[in-house]
Design a protein around this motif. Structure first.
Motif, PDB file in Angstrom:
ATOM      1  N   THR A  65     -17.244 -20.285   1.253  1.00  0.00           N
ATOM      2  CA  THR A  65     -16.181 -19.563   0.551  1.00  0.00           C
ATOM      3  C   THR A  65     -15.249 -18.916   1.561  1.00  0.00           C
ATOM      4  N   ALA A  66     -13.961 -18.867   1.224  1.00  0.00           N
ATOM      5  CA  ALA A  66     -12.985 -18.248   2.120  1.00  0.00           C
ATOM      6  C   ALA A  66     -11.845 -17.679   1.297  1.00  0.00           C
ATOM      7  N   ASP A  67     -11.845 -16.349   1.127  1.00  0.00           N
ATOM      8  CA  ASP A  67     -10.704 -15.708   0.483  1.00  0.00           C
ATOM      9  C   ASP A  67      -9.929 -14.949   1.558  1.00  0.00           C
ATOM     10  N   THR A  68      -9.069 -14.036   1.135  1.00  0.00           N
ATOM     11  CA  THR A  68      -8.209 -13.328   2.089  1.00  0.00           C
ATOM     12  C   THR A  68      -9.026 -12.584   3.140  1.00  0.00           C
ATOM     13  N   ARG A  69     -10.249 -12.190   2.780  1.00  0.00           N
ATOM     14  CA  ARG A  69     -11.072 -11.429   3.725  1.00  0.00           C
ATOM     15  C   ARG A  69     -11.581 -12.288   4.871  1.00  0.00           C
ATOM     16  N   ALA A  70     -11.614 -13.611   4.697  1.00  0.00           N
ATOM     17  CA  ALA A  70     -11.978 -14.495   5.808  1.00  0.00           C
ATOM     18  C   ALA A  70     -10.896 -14.468   6.879  1.00  0.00           C
ATOM     19  N   ASP A  71      -9.618 -14.437   6.469  1.00  0.00           N
ATOM     20  CA  ASP A  71      -8.525 -14.294   7.436  1.00  0.00           C
ATOM     21  C   ASP A  71      -8.597 -12.941   8.128  1.00  0.00           C
ATOM     22  N   VAL A  72      -8.968 -11.894   7.386  1.00  0.00           N
ATOM     23  CA  VAL A  72      -9.109 -10.556   7.975  1.00  0.00           C
ATOM     24  C   VAL A  72     -10.178 -10.584   9.063  1.00  0.00           C
ATOM     25  N   TYR A  73     -11.309 -11.253   8.789  1.00  0.00           N
ATOM     26  CA  TYR A  73     -12.392 -11.350   9.786  1.00  0.00           C
ATOM     27  C   TYR A  73     -11.883 -12.040  11.055  1.00  0.00           C
ATOM     28  N   TYR A  94      -9.190  -5.681   2.035  1.00  0.00           N
ATOM     29  CA  TYR A  94      -9.133  -6.783   1.068  1.00  0.00           C
ATOM     30  C   TYR A  94      -8.238  -7.920   1.546  1.00  0.00           C
ATOM     31  N   ASP A  95      -7.127  -7.584   2.201  1.00  0.00           N
ATOM     32  CA  ASP A  95      -6.239  -8.631   2.688  1.00  0.00           C
ATOM     33  C   ASP A  95      -5.498  -8.137   3.922  1.00  0.00           C
ATOM     34  N   ALA A  96      -4.605  -8.972   4.441  1.00  0.00           N
ATOM     35  CA  ALA A  96      -3.895  -8.637   5.674  1.00  0.00           C
ATOM     36  C   ALA A  96      -2.948  -7.465   5.481  1.00  0.00           C
ATOM     37  N   VAL A  97      -2.456  -7.261   4.275  1.00  0.00           N
ATOM     38  CA  VAL A  97      -1.563  -6.113   4.027  1.00  0.00           C
ATOM     39  C   VAL A  97      -2.322  -4.804   4.252  1.00  0.00           C
ATOM     40  N   GLU A  98      -3.554  -4.741   3.722  1.00  0.00           N
ATOM     41  CA  GLU A  98      -4.357  -3.535   3.913  1.00  0.00           C
ATOM     42  C   GLU A  98      -4.747  -3.364   5.379  1.00  0.00           C
ATOM     43  N   LEU A  99      -5.083  -4.462   6.061  1.00  0.00           N
ATOM     44  CA  LEU A  99      -5.438  -4.365   7.476  1.00  0.00           C
ATOM     45  C   LEU A  99      -4.226  -3.946   8.302  1.00  0.00           C
ATOM     46  N   LEU A 100      -3.033  -4.406   7.929  1.00  0.00           N
ATOM     47  CA  LEU A 100      -1.817  -4.002   8.635  1.00  0.00           C
ATOM     48  C   LEU A 100      -1.598  -2.497   8.512  1.00  0.00           C
ATOM     49  N   ALA A 101      -1.827  -1.943   7.313  1.00  0.00           N
ATOM     50  CA  ALA A 101      -1.688  -0.504   7.119  1.00  0.00           C
ATOM     51  C   ALA A 101      -2.674   0.260   8.008  1.00  0.00           C
ATOM     52  N   ARG A 102      -3.914  -0.227   8.083  1.00  0.00           N
ATOM     53  CA  ARG A 102      -4.908   0.431   8.939  1.00  0.00           C
ATOM     54  C   ARG A 102      -4.529   0.304  10.413  1.00  0.00           C
TER      55      ARG A 102
END
Length: 638
Positions: A192-200, A264-272
């Motif tokens: 499985t690969a959702d947006t969180r796989a890209d975050v990883y 959850y996704d790259a938008v949230e990781l960008l904010a962090r």
């Protein structure tokens, strides 16, 4: 020797339009060339699928999906796709050409980056992925080779060849497409690969930029995959002493082995990421890591990571080992020496020993067959919290949580358990829960007339997300209620798709004119119309009387919604200005003098109207008059 000379495509005109000039790079599924679009006379990159893969319909479909996906993004940090096509055995994409290098080239040359440089690369990468995630796509192959750094400093994400829609990210083929060093644990174990796989993957790339090396290494891909599954990504500060704790925390959040613990996704990781940067001082941002040496390339930093087909890891069977000791090797024992003294009766002792032996053997057999195992309780149809608690009561833990579509189980409830309910599992073992995402296809509900808060809730219950909200006036729909949606009611969509809403501002209110009225009267008039009133603290000069309304923020006749706020500015009265003496001046000169002083000018002439000299003025020169008032000048005749 230039190996491109041996390439059959170099020098060829592909599809009658694209002249192939040089080979740039070779990947696992395609080769990238620098080419010229002879029709538009522009340089571009041509990505050509390997001919042996062009006969595989699945690969061709994936290749073409890249063009369609990227074309929908149109983001400044995504390498654009201009065209797609085929010329015989050559299936190609015509793409934006970015002169420069890849992040892999930078890491190979510099080893490690300063935190400021690492964040300068990471932020545009996350911006590009964030746009993809919000558009419903997952990249699935983020790595330094796919981050392009242009000669002008621009950062772009390339190679969306493995992109998938968020709703179709489970691979049932038993294999995983991707790059070993950047695969998330759920990609390896479950496919499985959702947006969180890209975050990883972005977390691993950040670690590599900060330290110059990959977090997991091994002699074989299997060893690296094992570490992804069983070992946390270490803190970058372990390799770079003194690195800010905020960067450790950022890497830890992005690379959590449990996907539910990641952004959850790259938008949230960008904010962090931006929060982490804001917390760092210049000294921390510009600290040079010891690995940043021009001559020293850390282990693994310069290795190209090819995208490949990786067999999915399956859970290994548990080997059961007997807990009873193995029988000792028998040997001839010497005959016991004859005892002296009276013999004690042995019957009762033998009975007790036999009982104890029977109990011991029975307990051992029970422990081996049943005692060390627990049966998985029935948790199907329960919420995640309820199932987790019931498993905990049985001495079991939830090891992983997956999600899948189901037409039977409600969204958010447990639809499958591994091991299945009733099966035996070793005490304190772990159980995998599969939670329902609801039906694979859901219909957009009819929300017209529904208050916004209730509409949001209704969308969530159907498994849809609330998209962009716009507001319009409506005489038929109450203020704050939904007028319509996009897509329209009844449209079928994948779960988690966004639905845009148009919300009513109510019937429009025509703003009345209150300029010149007293503040009290103006306030009453506006409040009766349904508007809120705020009086500005500052007062201004105006032709209106002192204390009356000089200006209003919403002009007369404009449309406002009930409850909108209008700001009133109170007059200090007219500003008194000294009137210049223009008697004896020519008409144009006198007009300019008076207008520059802030007055309106009216010209009056006496018969026979042939003169051009001012004979008199209505307000005597040297006296004062209200700014903006009218001064009449009289032109004498001949």
């Amino acid at each position: 020797m230039d190996t491109t000379l041996q390439d059959p495509l170099v020098g060829r005109l592909l599809d009658g339009r694209y002249r192939v000039d040089a080979r740039i790079a070779v990947g696992g599924m395609a080769t990238v060339y620098r080419a010229l679009d002879t029709r538009l006379d522009r340089e571009l990159a041509l990505k050509v699928m390997h001919p042996d893969l062009a006969t595989d319909a699945a690969f061709v479909e994936r290749f073409m999906r890249e063009a369609k996906s990227v074309a929908r993004l149109a983001h400044p940090n995504v390498v654009g796709v201009f065209d797609q096509g085929a010329d015989g055995a050559y299936v190609y994409l015509a793409m934006e050409y970015v002169p420069g290098c890849t992040l892999r080239d930078v890491l190979r040359e510099r080893g490690a980056l300063r935190p400021r440089a690492a964040l300068d690369v990471l932020e545009p990468v996350l911006a590009a992925l964030g746009a993809a995630h919000r558009a419903g796509f997952v990249h699935r192959d983020m790595k330094p080779e796919n981050v392009l750094i242009g000669d002008d400093g621009r950062v772009k994400v390339a190679d969306f060849g493995l992109v998938r829609a968020v709703g179709s990210v489970t691979d049932t083929s038993g294999a995983v497409l991707g790059t070993v060093s950047y695969l998330a644990p759920e990609q390896i174990e479950h496919g499985t690969a959702d947006t969180r796989a890209d975050v990883y993957a972005c977390g691993v790339v950040l670690y590599e930029m900060l330290t110059g090396g990959k977090p997991h290494s091994g002699d074989t891909p299997a060893q690296v995959l094992y570490q992804h599954l069983n070992t946390d990504v270490p803190a970058p500060s372990a390799a770079v002493p003194g690195l800010a704790v905020e960067l450790d925390e950022l890497v830890a959040a992005a690379t959590a082995r449990n996907p539910d613990l990641r952004p959850y996704d790259a938008v949230e990781l960008l904010a962090r990421t931006r929060e982490a940067r804001a917390a760092l001082g210049d000294e921390q941002l510009d600290a040079e890591p010891p690995q940043a040496r021009a001559q020293a390339v850390p282990d693994g930093a310069g290795d190209e990571d090819p995208t490949s087909v990786i067999p999915r890891v399956r859970p290994l069977p548990v080997e059961h080992t007997s807990l009873l000791p193995a029988p000792a090797a028998t040997a001839a024992e010497p005959a016991p020496a004859p005892r002296r003294g009276p013999r004690r009766p042995r019957g009762p002792l033998l009975v007790v020993a036999a009982v104890l032996l029977a109990l011991g053997i029975g307990s051992g057999v029970w422990y081996i067959n049943s005692g060390q195992f627990t049966r998985v309780p029935a948790v199907l149809g329960q919420t995640e919290a309820q199932a987790t608690q019931r498993l905990a009561d049985a001495g079991l833990e939830v090891g992983a949580t997956e999600r899948a579509f189901s037409d039977v189980y409600e969204r958010g409830t447990v639809m499958a358990v591994d091991p299945a309910p009733g099966e035996r599992i070793r005490g304190n073992g772990t159980v995998t829960l599969t939670l329902s995402r609801g039906p694979r296809i859901v219909k957009v509900p009819n929300l017209k007339g529904t208050p916004l808060a209730e509409a949001r809730k209704a969308l969530a219950e159907e498994g849809l997300a609330t998209g962009v909200i716009t507001y319009e006036f409506s005489r038929s729909v109450a203020q704050g209620a939904v007028i319509g949606s996009d897509p329209e009611p009844g449209t079928e969509r994948n779960p988690d798709s966004a639905v845009a809403l148009v919300v009513s501002k109510g019937a429009p209110i025509e703003v009345p004119s209150v300029t010149g009225e007293s503040v009290e009267d103006a306030t009453a008039t506006l409040q009766e119309a349904g508007l809120k009133v705020v009086v500005a603290p500052e007062r201004i000069h105006s032709p209106e009387e002192a204390g009356s309304v000089a200006a209003q923020s919403l002009a007369e006749g404009s449309r406002a919604a009930k409850g909108d706020t209008i700001t009133l500015t109170v007059s200090k009265g007219p500003k008194m200005v000294e009137v210049p003496d223009v008697v004896g001046m020519k008409t144009d000169e006198a007009r300019a003098e008076l207008e520059d002083a802030g007055f309106e000018v009216k010209v009056e002439k006496t018969f026979p109207y042939l003169g051009d000299t001012v004979a008199g003025q209505s307000v005597e020169g040297g006296s004062t008059a209200a700014e903006g008032s009218t001064v009449s000048i009289t032109i004498k005749g001949l």
